[in-house]
Design a protein around this motif. Structure first.
Motif, PDB file in Angstrom:
ATOM      1  N   VAL A  40       0.772  -1.127  -0.052  1.00  0.00           N
ATOM      2  CA  VAL A  40       0.000   0.074   0.002  1.00  0.00           C
ATOM      3  C   VAL A  40       0.910   1.151   0.302  1.00  0.00           C
ATOM      4  N   ALA A  41       1.931   1.371   0.866  1.00  0.00           N
ATOM      5  CA  ALA A  41       2.802   2.296   0.723  1.00  0.00           C
ATOM      6  C   ALA A  41       3.297   2.447  -0.726  1.00  0.00           C
ATOM      7  N   ALA A  42       3.797   1.417  -1.351  1.00  0.00           N
ATOM      8  CA  ALA A  42       4.283   1.600  -2.483  1.00  0.00           C
ATOM      9  C   ALA A  42       3.206   2.233  -3.448  1.00  0.00           C
ATOM     10  N   ALA A  43       2.149   1.905  -3.390  1.00  0.00           N
ATOM     11  CA  ALA A  43       0.877   2.580  -4.293  1.00  0.00           C
ATOM     12  C   ALA A  43       0.750   4.012  -3.855  1.00  0.00           C
ATOM     13  N   GLY A  44       1.155   4.198  -2.859  1.00  0.00           N
ATOM     14  CA  GLY A  44       0.988   5.795  -2.055  1.00  0.00           C
ATOM     15  C   GLY A  44       2.031   6.442  -2.776  1.00  0.00           C
ATOM     16  N   SER A  45       3.319   5.865  -2.878  1.00  0.00           N
ATOM     17  CA  SER A  45       4.402   6.719  -3.518  1.00  0.00           C
ATOM     18  C   SER A  45       4.074   6.686  -5.104  1.00  0.00           C
ATOM     19  N   TYR A  46       3.499   5.896  -5.580  1.00  0.00           N
ATOM     20  CA  TYR A  46       3.167   5.575  -7.218  1.00  0.00           C
ATOM     21  C   TYR A  46       2.186   6.931  -7.325  1.00  0.00           C
ATOM     22  N   VAL A  47       1.299   7.002  -6.646  1.00  0.00           N
ATOM     23  CA  VAL A  47       0.281   8.000  -6.591  1.00  0.00           C
ATOM     24  C   VAL A  47       1.041   9.279  -6.796  1.00  0.00           C
ATOM     25  N   HIS A  48       1.727   9.720  -5.814  1.00  0.00           N
ATOM     26  CA  HIS A  48       2.606  10.789  -5.721  1.00  0.00           C
ATOM     27  C   HIS A  48       3.539  11.096  -6.877  1.00  0.00           C
ATOM     28  N   VAL A  49       4.466  10.076  -7.259  1.00  0.00           N
ATOM     29  CA  VAL A  49       5.346  10.378  -8.113  1.00  0.00           C
ATOM     30  C   VAL A  49       4.725  10.437  -9.629  1.00  0.00           C
ATOM     31  N   VAL A  50       3.692   9.464  -9.923  1.00  0.00           N
ATOM     32  CA  VAL A  50       3.190   9.246 -11.441  1.00  0.00           C
ATOM     33  C   VAL A  50       2.216  10.028 -11.609  1.00  0.00           C
ATOM     34  N   THR A  51       0.869  10.070 -10.923  1.00  0.00           N
ATOM     35  CA  THR A  51      -0.320  10.606 -11.155  1.00  0.00           C
ATOM     36  C   THR A  51      -0.374  11.781 -10.359  1.00  0.00           C
ATOM     37  N   LEU A  88      -5.181   0.646   9.229  1.00  0.00           N
ATOM     38  CA  LEU A  88      -3.551   0.344   8.829  1.00  0.00           C
ATOM     39  C   LEU A  88      -3.161   0.713   7.401  1.00  0.00           C
ATOM     40  N   ALA A  89      -3.804   0.233   6.518  1.00  0.00           N
ATOM     41  CA  ALA A  89      -3.693   0.146   5.179  1.00  0.00           C
ATOM     42  C   ALA A  89      -3.690   1.822   4.725  1.00  0.00           C
ATOM     43  N   GLY A  90      -4.771   2.597   5.381  1.00  0.00           N
ATOM     44  CA  GLY A  90      -4.796   4.075   5.019  1.00  0.00           C
ATOM     45  C   GLY A  90      -3.385   4.725   5.582  1.00  0.00           C
ATOM     46  N   PHE A  91      -2.892   4.291   7.014  1.00  0.00           N
ATOM     47  CA  PHE A  91      -1.695   4.850   7.440  1.00  0.00           C
ATOM     48  C   PHE A  91      -0.436   4.716   6.553  1.00  0.00           C
ATOM     49  N   ALA A  92      -0.481   3.317   6.129  1.00  0.00           N
ATOM     50  CA  ALA A  92       0.666   2.854   5.277  1.00  0.00           C
ATOM     51  C   ALA A  92       0.521   3.889   4.002  1.00  0.00           C
ATOM     52  N   PHE A  93      -0.447   3.987   3.360  1.00  0.00           N
ATOM     53  CA  PHE A  93      -0.893   4.733   2.088  1.00  0.00           C
ATOM     54  C   PHE A  93      -0.213   6.140   2.185  1.00  0.00           C
ATOM     55  N   PHE A  94      -0.798   6.914   3.340  1.00  0.00           N
ATOM     56  CA  PHE A  94      -0.184   8.295   3.605  1.00  0.00           C
ATOM     57  C   PHE A  94       1.180   8.370   3.771  1.00  0.00           C
ATOM     58  N   THR A  95       1.628   7.432   4.578  1.00  0.00           N
ATOM     59  CA  THR A  95       3.150   7.055   4.575  1.00  0.00           C
ATOM     60  C   THR A  95       3.841   7.098   3.337  1.00  0.00           C
ATOM     61  N   GLY A  96       3.344   6.503   2.438  1.00  0.00           N
ATOM     62  CA  GLY A  96       3.933   6.047   1.172  1.00  0.00           C
ATOM     63  C   GLY A  96       3.868   7.587   0.373  1.00  0.00           C
ATOM     64  N   VAL A  97       2.731   8.139   0.350  1.00  0.00           N
ATOM     65  CA  VAL A  97       2.754   9.496  -0.270  1.00  0.00           C
ATOM     66  C   VAL A  97       3.762  10.528   0.176  1.00  0.00           C
ATOM     67  N   GLY A  98       4.081  10.315   1.464  1.00  0.00           N
ATOM     68  CA  GLY A  98       5.089  11.172   2.494  1.00  0.00           C
ATOM     69  C   GLY A  98       6.422  10.963   1.902  1.00  0.00           C
TER      70      GLY A  98
END
Length: 227
Positions: A40-51, A88-98
């Motif tokens: 999920v964190a990888a998905a959050g990072s992808y959302v930031h970097v790509v989309t 937990l998934a929401g926490f991981a997502f926002f951490t990945g975006v960060g």
């Protein structure tokens, strides 16, 4: 649940040969949740970097803290298990975006370096069976703090790099130490695998950040030498 309860019998931390089957299952649940967090964190990072739909920064930090507080205040039982996994998934997502801004920086220098911290982090988590004394980690943290304070006045690149490498070593130690604490807590009856996953996930995020910075600095040094 008192999330700040760290009253652990440290003498029992090294008894890995006596781990019960229920604790072994607990560890499987912890690492399964950790794998979910990483995806999920990888998905959050992808959302930031790509989309660019979400931008890492103050808002993502608030999101992470809010999710962590919500998770801490939600009681651990069978009725709330799915809800807490969602939090937990929401926490991981926002951490990945960060993590996005740091990944932007590394990608700008060398895109291939982004995959290296993930591999290194996985290896570190596979080597979490060695005993680590709490006093050693506390001493290392004190040294890190002292180096940071000194470098505030000196502005030394060498001290900064030394701080990075020592910090990475300390965080590897905390992975081992936190795993031992999880085992001890589980043996004492604390089977909140979701909250235990948070401890390891935060360790992993810190390791990931440090490895990215180290790789970026090394790549910049190589480019300077070529010039």
């Amino acid at each position: 649940m008192n999330v700040f309860d760290r009253n652990i019998n440290f003498d029992a931390l090294l008894k890995f040969s006596q781990i019960s089957s229920s604790t072994q299952q607990h560890l499987k649940n912890v690492y399964s949740s950790l794998s979910l967090c990483m995806l999920v964190a990888a998905a959050g990072s992808y959302v930031h970097v790509v989309t660019r739909l979400f931008q890492g920064g103050f808002l993502s930090l608030l999101g992470s803290l809010g999710m962590m507080a919500w998770l801490a205040m939600t009681p651990h039982n069978q009725e709330t298990e799915k809800q807490r996994l969602g939090i937990l998934a929401g926490f991981a997502f926002f951490t990945g975006v960060g993590l996005g801004p740091a990944m932007d920086y590394v990608i700008a220098i060398n895109p291939r370096d982004v995959a290296v911290p993930l591999v290194c982090g996985d290896v570190i988590f596979l080597l979490d069976a060695a005993p680590v004394l709490p006093g050693t980690l506390m001493s290392a943290l004190s040294i890190l703090l002292l180096v940071s304070l000194v470098n505030m006045f000196m502005g030394s690149v060498m001290l900064f790099k030394a701080h990075l490498y020592l910090g990475l070593l300390v965080m590897c130690g905390f992975v081992l130490f936190d795993t031992q604490l999880i085992i001890e807590k589980a043996e004492l009856g604390d089977k909140d695998y979701i909250w235990h996953c948070v401890d390891l996930f935060l360790d992993f995020v810190t390791i990931f950040r440090k490895i990215m910075v180290i790789l970026a600095m090394n790549e910049k040094d190589k480019k300077k030498e070529k010039k």
